[in-house]
Design an enzyme around this catalytic site. Structure first.
Site, PDB file in Angstrom:
ATOM      1  N   GLU A 149      42.922  48.197  43.665  1.00  0.00           N
ATOM      2  CA  GLU A 149      43.698  49.258  43.397  1.00  0.00           C
ATOM      3  C   GLU A 149      43.214  50.283  42.361  1.00  0.00           C
ATOM      4  O   GLU A 149      43.326  51.563  42.730  1.00  0.00           O
ATOM      5  CB  GLU A 149      44.735  49.625  43.229  1.00  0.00           C
ATOM      6  CG  GLU A 149      45.410  48.624  44.892  1.00  0.00           C
ATOM      7  CD  GLU A 149      44.959  48.181  45.435  1.00  0.00           C
ATOM      8  OE1 GLU A 149      44.363  49.968  45.892  1.00  0.00           O
ATOM      9  OE2 GLU A 149      44.003  47.602  46.673  1.00  0.00           O
TER      10      GLU A 149
ATOM     11  N   HIS B 198      36.226  45.140  53.992  1.00  0.00           N
ATOM     12  CA  HIS B 198      36.160  44.259  53.115  1.00  0.00           C
ATOM     13  C   HIS B 198      35.488  43.444  53.607  1.00  0.00           C
ATOM     14  O   HIS B 198      35.188  42.411  52.768  1.00  0.00           O
ATOM     15  CB  HIS B 198      38.198  43.931  53.224  1.00  0.00           C
ATOM     16  CG  HIS B 198      38.576  44.753  52.912  1.00  0.00           C
ATOM     17  ND1 HIS B 198      39.741  45.560  53.602  1.00  0.00           N
ATOM     18  CD2 HIS B 198      39.950  44.915  51.674  1.00  0.00           C
ATOM     19  CE1 HIS B 198      40.513  46.410  53.289  1.00  0.00           C
ATOM     20  NE2 HIS B 198      41.057  46.030  51.765  1.00  0.00           N
TER      21      HIS B 198
END
Length: 583
Positions: A380, A476
């Site tokens: 992240e 993703h």
């Protein structure tokens, strides 16, 4: 490996810092070039080479980064405005020689950014109403922009919206009222699609917590000996996932400590107390009388904080010691986190408005614990690095919040690549490093994603190889293309055991790839991100970017350069199959 010095001009200004290139044969007094001079030369070059750069009448360029490579090249990343309006997709990087001569450009939009008209048909208020409806929240003030992201330039309004699930940015066509994009400002670790898949399967995430271990060796003087406050102290975190870890903290009085690291720009973790605020100042400070944080279980609010602070400082150290990067935005400012964020939130986020990590506690149903795992944090925070450099963006977002498009997939891939790099850097025996992502989440398939053979991820349907259909893949799932290329570049194809993990990486064409090592592969991908990627970079552009980076670092005739080409071919990305028009 050559390490470049990068200056974040947006935060530090262009004046003051000077660089002298080695080996020029010029007297040092005449060889020194300030970043302001480099930026000015790049701006002049962009105008002089307008056919190549696309910079035309009414355009203004603001330097975001000035990068000085030890081997001689200079690179200036620009944000663009047109007639005073920000241009979405108008970013570009101008490349110069040591002598500040123009050598090329990398640009997001390969078309003119001037819209057909600058007269809006919608009022700002109408745009705000449409944005609020689209994002399901309260709209802020609409501002006119030029949207050059989708093959043509259009006049539009950009509207911030504060919704129940976080803030987002909505772009509304100023002529037709069509919503051109609706993008969350935070990047979720778990996509809506994978959460729905988990629900459908009846599968939960219940990460195993780590057993206590001896703390890492504590450096520096004892906190009790500190004569003046605030002072640097050395405490212990009893984390959920990596046992006991050393944490550098701030001593504010004889028996008072703050979970804030003064040796890493003041990096700090706070307690959101169940609020969904995106204001770090509203988080409660973690304090202690013993400089001990957490108890290794969720019964202490400090346990998740220990994991978060540990993960963030390891990520900062990875970027600084590997690349010389000073903080997430390379501006010597703190990275920040808030744990216990929101009410029963089963996710973790990089949040741009906050400039920090946000960790929910889990929803109590599917996700049992806070997602404060090391590679989640590395993943992240890398989104923050991408935000500060190439600003890679998804092409579109559906009504459920799932993102699509190759630039967005590349963003997710880089987050996985450098997130795994953080694990290898930390080398924590309670979190053994590997090329798996989310292996500690307690999933039935034992990982969320993996770089060596991405399609073994059945949850997200991650792909091994490029095809034209990847442009429509959830990001993703699409990330597997470049993640696989990176693994092949680093470790090569075929079966092998690295550490405690066995890998078996296939290739599209049956070729054998011999890797150049993780350190060199990581250097190539970081150089490519910071110098040769822009907001619209797709997989074929990424191939070009990494080839340029390998040429910079190792030379065009090097084994490293040839292996970059082989690794991309092994995932079916070649010059021959590049789409004709992409931006």
């Amino acid at each position: 490996m050559a390490v470049a010095v990068a200056v974040t001009t947006a935060a530090t200004g262009l004046a003051g810092t000077a660089f002298a290139g080695p080996g020029t044969g010029v007297h040092p007094a005449t060889a020194v070039t300030t970043t302001a001079q480099v930026a000015a030369a790049a701006r002049a070059a962009a105008l002089a080479h307008s056919t190549a750069t696309g910079v035309g009448a009414g355009d203004e360029l603001r330097a975001q980064d000035v990068m000085i490579d030890p081997e001689g090249a200079r690179h200036v990343r620009f944000e663009r405005t047109h007639r005073g309006m920000p241009v979405l997709g108008g970013d570009l990087v101008v490349h110069l020689s040591r002598q500040l001569a123009y050598t090329g450009v990398t640009r997001a939009a390969d078309h003119a950014v001037a819209p057909a008209t600058t007269a809006a048909r919608l009022t700002a208020r109408q745009a705000e109403e449409k944005a609020a409806s689209a994002a399901g929240g309260e709209a802020g003030t609409a501002a006119l922009v030029v949207d050059a992201r989708d093959g043509a330039a259009a006049l539009a309004y950009q509207v911030p919206v504060d919704g129940a699930g976080g803030s987002s940015t909505v772009v509304v066509d100023a002529l037709t009222g069509k919503v051109r994009s609706n993008t969350p400002d935070s990047d979720e670790f778990l996509s809506p699609k994978v959460l729905e898949t988990l629900r459908r399967r009846g599968e939960t995430l219940d990460p195993a917590t780590g057993a206590g271990a001896r703390p890492q060796a504590l450096a520096g003087a004892s906190a009790a000996a500190a004569p003046h406050y605030p002072a640097t102290a050395h405490g212990t975190g009893k984390s959920l996932f990596v046992g006991k870890v050393a944490l550098t903290t701030t001593q504010t009085a004889r028996r008072s400590f703050l979970l804030k690291d003064p040796t890493r720009y003041g990096t700090e973790t706070r307690d959101a107390k169940g609020r969904d605020t995106e204001s770090f100042g509203k988080g409660a400070k973690f304090t202690s009388t013993t400089d001990s944080w957490g108890n290794g279980t969720t019964t202490s609010r400090g346990s998740a904080a220990a994991d978060a602070q540990y993960g963030i400082t390891e990520t900062l150290d990875f970027y600084k010691k590997t690349f010389g990067r000073k903080g997430i935005a390379n501006n010597s400012k703190p990275a920040r986190a808030m744990v216990h964020w929101g009410d029963k939130v089963g996710n973790a986020f990089w949040d741009s408005p906050c400039g920090c990590m946000l960790y929910g506690d889990g929803d109590g149903d599917q996700i049992k614990k806070p997602l404060v795992v090391l590679d989640v944090t590395g993943h992240e925070l890398t989104h923050g690095v991408v935000d500060a450099t190439a600003k890679l963006e998804p092409t579109r977002i559906d009504s459920d919040g799932n993102q699509y498009g190759e630039a967005g997939s590349l963003n997710e891939s880089l987050a996985d690549i450098f997130g795994s790099g953080v694990e290898f850097f930390a080398a924590n025996p309670k979190n053994p490093p590997n090329y798996l992502v989310g292996e500690k989440l307690g999933l039935a398939q034992k990982f969320l994603r993996r770089l060596d053979h991405p399609s073994l991820d059945r949850l997200e349907g991650t792909v091994d190889y490029w095809s034209p259909q990847v442009a429509n893949a959830e990001v993703h799932a699409g990330s597997g293309v470049s993640s696989h290329a990176f693994y092949l570049l680093a470790e090569g194809s075929g079966r092998k055991t690295i550490g405690a993990t066995t890998y078996d990486s296939p290739t599209f064409d049956g070729s054998t790839v011999k890797g150049i090592g993780r350190a060199k592969a990581t250097a190539v991908f970081y150089r490519a991100l910071t110098r040769y990627m822009v907001s619209s970079t797709d997989f074929h552009d990424a191939r070009t970017a990494t080839l340029k980076a390998a040429k910079d670092l190792y030379g065009a005739s090097s084994v490293e350069y040839r292996t970059v080409d082989q690794a991309w071919a092994a995932v079916n990305v070649t010059a021959a199959d590049a789409p004709a028009a992409r931006h």
